[in-house]
Design a protein around this motif. Structure first.
Motif, PDB file in Angstrom:
ATOM      1  N   TYR A   5      61.871   0.060  46.660  1.00 24.46           N
ATOM      2  CA  TYR A   5      62.466  -1.358  46.853  1.00 24.46           C
ATOM      3  C   TYR A   5      62.500  -1.864  45.208  1.00 24.46           C
ATOM      4  CZ  TYR A   5      60.547  -0.226  51.309  1.00 24.46           C
ATOM      5  OH  TYR A   5      60.247   0.384  52.650  1.00 24.46           O
ATOM      6  N   ARG A  57      64.145  -2.689  41.837  1.00 18.16           N
ATOM      7  CA  ARG A  57      65.622  -3.113  41.253  1.00 18.16           C
ATOM      8  C   ARG A  57      66.635  -1.837  41.213  1.00 18.16           C
ATOM      9  NH1 ARG A  57      63.057  -4.814  37.034  1.00 18.16           N
ATOM     10  NH2 ARG A  57      64.792  -4.120  35.736  1.00 18.16           N
ATOM     11  N   CYS A  58      67.560  -1.887  41.645  1.00 21.05           N
ATOM     12  CA  CYS A  58      68.524  -0.592  41.581  1.00 21.05           C
ATOM     13  C   CYS A  58      68.698  -0.473  39.986  1.00 21.05           C
ATOM     14  CB  CYS A  58      69.943  -1.126  41.885  1.00 21.05           C
ATOM     15  SG  CYS A  58      70.093  -1.204  43.713  1.00 21.05           S
ATOM     16  N   GLU A  59      68.820  -1.243  38.910  1.00 18.66           N
ATOM     17  CA  GLU A  59      68.690  -0.731  37.722  1.00 18.66           C
ATOM     18  C   GLU A  59      67.713   0.092  37.204  1.00 18.66           C
ATOM     19  OE1 GLU A  59      70.330  -4.857  38.176  1.00 18.66           O
ATOM     20  OE2 GLU A  59      68.416  -3.958  38.458  1.00 18.66           O
ATOM     21  N   LYS A  96      65.767   2.174  39.391  1.00 19.91           N
ATOM     22  CA  LYS A  96      66.353   3.390  40.033  1.00 19.91           C
ATOM     23  C   LYS A  96      67.366   4.158  39.358  1.00 19.91           C
ATOM     24  CE  LYS A  96      66.056   1.909  44.239  1.00 19.91           C
ATOM     25  NZ  LYS A  96      65.738   1.426  45.639  1.00 19.91           N
ATOM     26  N   ASN A  97      68.605   3.606  38.959  1.00 14.58           N
ATOM     27  CA  ASN A  97      69.539   4.366  38.306  1.00 14.58           C
ATOM     28  C   ASN A  97      69.232   4.743  37.220  1.00 14.58           C
ATOM     29  OD1 ASN A  97      71.301   3.583  40.529  1.00 14.58           O
ATOM     30  ND2 ASN A  97      72.025   1.753  39.612  1.00 14.58           N
ATOM     31  N   THR A 132      67.414   7.910  37.830  1.00 11.23           N
ATOM     32  CA  THR A 132      68.320   8.805  38.331  1.00 11.23           C
ATOM     33  C   THR A 132      69.327   9.640  37.406  1.00 11.23           C
ATOM     34  OG1 THR A 132      68.432   7.896  40.303  1.00 11.23           O
ATOM     35  CG2 THR A 132      70.272   9.462  39.843  1.00 11.23           C
TER      36      THR A 132
END
Length: 189
Positions: free
Chosen positions: A146, A148-150, A152-153, A156
Motif C-alpha cells: 500500500y 506510494r506508487c513512487e 514501488k516504482n 521496480t
C-alpha cells in the motif's frame, strides 16, 4: 527526494550486519559514532538520526513549498525508518534466509546480499544454484503493498537492473511470511 538513501545518510543495514546492535539505543549510538568517528569497518554516516530528521524537515519547502510536518514529526519519521524498521527488517531478512534454507534442498545456496546489490538493485537475498544466481528476493512488510506508487516504482526500476527475477517476500504483523510457499513452489518447479 532521496534524502534517506544510504549514500546520503547511512548504509544502516550494512551497519547492523557489521556491528549487530541489540537495541534501538545501541543502533542510534552506532549511527552517531559512525558520523563522529572513523571505524575500522569503514562505514561512514552523513549525520545522526536528528540530522536526518532535520534534512527531511528542510526538504519539505523544496518539495511542497511549505512545511506540512513539524521538525519533531520528521525526526520521529527518520527514527522509525532508520532504527525501528531497519532492525526489524534485518531480523526478517535473517529469518527469511533461515526458513528458505530449511525448506529448500541443499542444491540451493541462500545468502544475504550486501552493499551494491542491496543498495543499487534493492535485493535483500540471493538464491543460487551451481554458484549461479537464479533469483533475488526483497523482504518487505505486507504494508509495502500500500506504499506510494513512487516508492514501488523506484524499487521496480532498481530491480529491473538486476538482470534476474526479483520476488517480494511479504511478512505480516505477527512476523509470519505470507507468500514463502509460493516462492518455494516457483523455485522447485
Amino acid at each position: 527526494m532521496g534524502i534517506s538513501a544510504p549514500y546520503k545518510s547511512v548504509p544502516v543495514i550494512k551497519l547492523i550486519n557489521t556491528h549487530k546492535p541489540q537495541s534501538y539505543s545501541e543502533l542510534e549510538s552506532l549511527i552517531e559514532y559512525h558520523y563522529l568517528n572513523e571505524c575500522e569497518c569503514r562505514i561512514k554516516s552523513k549525520g545522526t538520526v536528528y540530522d536526518f530528521g532535520k534534512n527531511l524537515f528542510n526538504a519539505q519547502m523544496m518539495f511542497w513549498g511549505e512545511n506540512k510536518f513539524t521538525l519533531e514529526e520528521c525526526i520521529q519519521w527518520e527514527y522509525d525508518l532508520f532504527i525501528i524498521n531497519s532492525l526489524k527488517g534485518s531480523e526478517m531478512e535473517n529469518k527469511a534466509v533461515n526458513e528458505l534454507k530449511e525448506k529448500l534442498s541443499d542444491n540451493f545456496e541462500i545468502v544475504n546480499t550486501e552493499g551494491y546489490v542491496d543498495e543499487e538493485y534493492r535485493v535483500d537475498i540471493e538464491i543460487k544454484r551451481n554458484n549461479e544466481v537464479i533469483l533475488g528476493i526483497q523482504v518487505k512488510p505486507s504494508s509495502y503493498k500500500y506504499m506510494r506508487c513512487e516508492v514501488k516504482n523506484f524499487n521496480t526500476i532498481r530491480n529491473a537492473k538486476y538482470k534476474k527475477d526479483v520476488k517480494y517476500l511479504y511478512y505480516d504483523d505477527a512476523k509470519k511470511f505470507i507468500n514463502l510457499d509460493d516462492i518455494i513452489q516457483d523455485l522447485t518447479k
